[in-house]
Enzyme design. Structure first.
Site, PDB file in Angstrom:
ATOM      1  N   ASP A 112     -39.251  78.624  69.492  1.00 35.16           N
ATOM      2  CA  ASP A 112     -39.307  78.707  70.953  1.00 35.16           C
ATOM      3  C   ASP A 112     -39.016  80.146  71.351  1.00 35.16           C
ATOM      4  OD1 ASP A 112     -39.525  77.674  73.532  1.00 35.16           O
ATOM      5  OD2 ASP A 112     -38.192  75.990  73.110  1.00 35.16           O
ATOM      6  N   HIS A 126     -43.357  85.530  76.943  1.00 33.89           N
ATOM      7  CA  HIS A 126     -42.348  84.462  77.006  1.00 33.89           C
ATOM      8  C   HIS A 126     -42.222  83.692  75.697  1.00 33.89           C
ATOM      9  CE1 HIS A 126     -41.531  84.529  81.446  1.00 33.89           C
ATOM     10  NE2 HIS A 126     -42.588  85.301  81.364  1.00 33.89           N
TER      11      HIS A 126
HETATM   12  C1  GDG Z   1     -41.896  79.127  78.075  1.00 33.58           C
HETATM   13  C2  GDG Z   1     -41.479  79.372  76.617  1.00 33.58           C
HETATM   14  C3  GDG Z   1     -39.291  80.240  77.439  1.00 33.58           C
HETATM   15  C4  GDG Z   1     -38.729  70.548  82.243  1.00 33.58           C
HETATM   16  N1  GDG Z   1     -38.911  69.272  82.556  1.00 33.58           N
HETATM   17  C5  GDG Z   1     -38.797  69.170  83.888  1.00 33.58           C
HETATM   18  C6  GDG Z   1     -38.534  70.418  84.392  1.00 33.58           C
HETATM   19  N2  GDG Z   1     -38.509  71.255  83.361  1.00 33.58           N
HETATM   20  C7  GDG Z   1     -38.255  72.695  83.443  1.00 33.58           C
HETATM   21  C8  GDG Z   1     -36.898  72.994  82.858  1.00 33.58           C
HETATM   22  C9  GDG Z   1     -37.085  74.416  82.368  1.00 33.58           C
HETATM   23  C10 GDG Z   1     -38.570  74.480  82.037  1.00 33.58           C
HETATM   24  O1  GDG Z   1     -39.200  73.382  82.638  1.00 33.58           O
HETATM   25  C11 GDG Z   1     -38.844  74.441  80.544  1.00 33.58           C
HETATM   26  O2  GDG Z   1     -38.529  75.697  80.058  1.00 33.58           O
HETATM   27  P1  GDG Z   1     -38.482  76.042  78.511  1.00 33.58           P
HETATM   28  O3  GDG Z   1     -37.902  77.398  78.386  1.00 33.58           O
HETATM   29  O4  GDG Z   1     -37.670  75.014  77.809  1.00 33.58           O
HETATM   30  O5  GDG Z   1     -39.940  75.917  77.930  1.00 33.58           O
HETATM   31  P2  GDG Z   1     -41.477  76.339  78.278  1.00 33.58           P
HETATM   32  O6  GDG Z   1     -41.996  75.612  79.457  1.00 33.58           O
HETATM   33  O7  GDG Z   1     -42.202  76.118  77.000  1.00 33.58           O
HETATM   34  O8  GDG Z   1     -41.443  77.901  78.652  1.00 33.58           O
HETATM   35  C12 GDG Z   1     -39.977  79.277  76.479  1.00 33.58           C
HETATM   36  C13 GDG Z   1     -39.832  80.096  78.837  1.00 33.58           C
HETATM   37  O9  GDG Z   1     -41.262  80.181  78.874  1.00 33.58           O
HETATM   38  C14 GDG Z   1     -39.273  81.163  79.780  1.00 33.58           C
HETATM   39  O10 GDG Z   1     -39.479  82.433  79.272  1.00 33.58           O
HETATM   40  O11 GDG Z   1     -37.912  79.946  77.458  1.00 33.58           O
HETATM   41  O12 GDG Z   1     -39.579  79.568  75.163  1.00 33.58           O
HETATM   42  O13 GDG Z   1     -42.116  78.446  75.743  1.00 33.58           O
HETATM   43  O14 GDG Z   1     -36.831  75.331  83.390  1.00 33.58           O
HETATM   44  O15 GDG Z   1     -35.938  72.860  83.851  1.00 33.58           O
HETATM   45  N3  GDG Z   1     -38.339  70.642  85.705  1.00 33.58           N
HETATM   46  C15 GDG Z   1     -38.423  69.562  86.549  1.00 33.58           C
HETATM   47  N4  GDG Z   1     -38.697  68.307  86.106  1.00 33.58           N
HETATM   48  C16 GDG Z   1     -38.884  68.076  84.794  1.00 33.58           C
HETATM   49  O16 GDG Z   1     -39.149  66.937  84.415  1.00 33.58           O
HETATM   50  N5  GDG Z   1     -38.206  69.761  87.852  1.00 33.58           N
END
Ligand code: GDG
Length: 486
Positions: A378, A166
């Site tokens: 990212d 990821h």
């Molecule tokens: C890894 C990789 C890759 C965030 N704050 C809240 C919340 N979230 C959810 C968002 C989103 C997720 O968390 C964050 O996803 P990201 O993709 O931005 O980042 P990582 O957690 O670092 O994920 C990344 C991912 O894996 C998938 O392959 O894209 O690059 O680092 O879904 O919605 N959800 C809730 N409350 C929050 O305050 N409910």
């Protein structure tokens, strides 16, 4: 065919509640992506429940109740305190995470971490072997468990094995700093398919193979590369992850979310809302973003009283000193910028430091006129995609870092920026808030079309296709039916 997903964490958070356990859904990119997949296809999710030595009956009961309610099984992998420290906090978060995000100076190459890592991988393998059936597809997720394929093959597992990373994969000059670089590469070649988020990550991996395992034979075949090494053949490809677009779009359009959006807007009247939403992490570029916003306010006084940055930071890995420093740095910058620009009736940055309930998250996405998604690096960044899916009115603007994997699919439609170039990010903020509603619609339509077409189910189909597996059920599993059967 059943899918067995294996990841470091189960998609839940368990917390002690007196003698019992309390359970709630987890958050984060991996959970957001894979929960709808298992909900739809059924199967088992193997992982650590997130609490120390959770090997007791009451936890098993609560997990089994939860499994019935979500429509797939949860299989916990217990971890002791030393394993959490050496494997999860050590090997994963102090070595692989920073190294793979090009932040070598944050790495702490402690040999003991590697020993812990292999011991924990052995435990995962034993548990997977217990619950797997011969026709299951085993899909290992992310950087924590790169070595699991080798362990499973060591147990004689012949099932199809897939691995998806990821986070980004670094180029050889960075990857080679890892003391166990050859072991990691060789382990990855025990999977049938190894998937990355972007072609650049795939090419970095291939360059590392050429450098460290020159005997491996590589042959391009369509959008994947076949690697023959030792007795094994591994297919290597780029499979950009998506979101459950339809689910986000319909949830965001619900009247109760509209009501919350109205409340939010009433609290910030006549403001364009610029949204930043990230886990507390140094890869997400929050300090650079705050500096860019401060610079925009300095350069463009017309933004005063008209624009508010709503920066949500979700607590994460707070036990790690670098994360505590980052939190303090963010608070200092917010105080400093607000101190310089606040006027009666207008505070330029609203800083929220907590996790949001899902409805609140959807309302923030929908209310935001601009999303400022500027990670330093990212793997993908799902926030960028979720923001687009929630643009019920179709008139949001996405400012996106060129170093997010998402930039490959979203470059047409988003305003791309280099997050280190604060001057250009400041200009992009001004450009975004100055665009008329009409001008915003076409780029957002294009973004939504892409995010919808290449959604999380498209990602699964492409990955399974590369594994030579048939597409799985396209209708959601009927949870109440499963409940009756169980
Ligand atoms: C890894 C990789 C890759 C965030 N704050 C809240 C919340 N979230 C959810 C968002 C989103 C997720 O968390 C964050 O996803 P990201 O993709 O931005 O980042 P990582 O957690 O670092 O994920 C990344 C991912 O894996 C998938 O392959 O894209 O690059 O680092 O879904 O919605 N959800 C809730 N409350 C929050 O305050 N409910």
């Amino acid at each position: 065919m059943r899918i067995v997903v294996v990841s470091n964490r189960l998609p839940i958070v368990v917390e002690p509640d007196g003698p019992e356990w309390h359970i709630r859904p987890g958050s984060g990119g991996l959970v957001t992506a894979l929960s709808p997949v298992l909900r739809r296809h059924g199967g088992t999710w193997v992982g650590w429940p997130g609490a120390e030595s959770t090997d007791d009956e009451s936890l098993a009961r609560i997990l089994s109740d939860y499994s019935r309610s979500v429509g797939y099984e949860l299989k916990p992998v217990p971890m002791s305190r030393d394993e959490i420290l050496g494997f999860y906090q050590g090997f994963c978060n102090e070595i692989v995470w920073p190294l793979f995000h090009d932040l070598q100076t944050y790495c702490n190459f402690v040999p003991e971490y590697w020993t812990r890592c292999t011991a924990v991988e052995r435990r995962y393998a034993e548990i997977v072997v217990e619950c797997v059936e011969p026709t299951d597809f085993i899909w290992v997720q992310d950087y924590h468990l790169m070595g699991l394929g080798r362990q499973l093959r060591g147990h004689g597992i012949q099932n199809r094995l897939g691995f998806f990373l990821h986070i980004p994969f670094p180029p050889p000059d960075i990857f080679c700093k890892l003391p166990w670089r050859t072991d990691v590469l060789e382990s990855l070649l025990h999977y049938d398919v190894v998937g990355f988020q972007t072609p650049r990550d795939r090419e970095n991996f291939l360059d590392c193979l050429r450098h460290l395992l020159p005997e491996a034979q590589l042959r391009r075949q369509g959008h994947t590369v076949e690697c023959r090494w030792s007795t094994r053949v591994t297919r290597i490809g780029a499979f950009p992850i998506g979101i459950d677009y339809d689910e986000f779009a319909s949830a965001a359009a619900a009247p109760r979310i509209g009501e919350r959006v109205r409340e939010l807007r009433e609290q910030m009247p006549h403001q364009q809302i610029v949204l930043g939403l990230d886990r507390l992490d140094y890869t997400k570029g929050i300090p650079c973003r705050l500096r860019a916003f401060g610079l925009a306010l300095k350069r463009y006084p017309e933004l005063h009283r008209n624009v508010t940055l709503l920066q949500v930071v979700v607590p994460s890995r707070e036990a790690v000193p670098e994360y505590q420093d980052l939190k303090a740095q963010i608070e200092r910058l917010v105080t400093q910028i607000n101190g310089e620009f606040t006027q009666p009736g207008w505070v330029p940055i609203q800083h929220v430091f907590r996790s949001l309930e899902r409805d609140e998250l959807l309302a923030y996405y929908r209310a935001a006129d601009v999303a400022l998604v500027t990670p330093l690096k990212d793997g993908m960044n799902l926030v960028a995609k979720e923001y687009c899916a929630c643009q019920t009115e179709g008139d949001g603007v996405l400012i996106l870092s060129e170093f997010a994997g998402a930039a490959v699919q979203m470059q047409r439609g988003a305003i791309l920026v280099n997050p280190f170039d604060t001057g250009r990010v400041a200009d992009a903020i001004r450009r975004a808030v100055s665009m008329t509603r009409e001008l915003r619609r076409a780029p957002m339509r294009r973004l939504c079309r892409n995010v919808r077409r290449q959604d999380v189910f498209w990602w699964v189909r492409r990955f399974l296709g590369a594994c030579g597996l048939p597409a799985v059920r396209s209708q959601p599993v009927n949870v109440s039916l499963r409940r009756a059967v169980a």
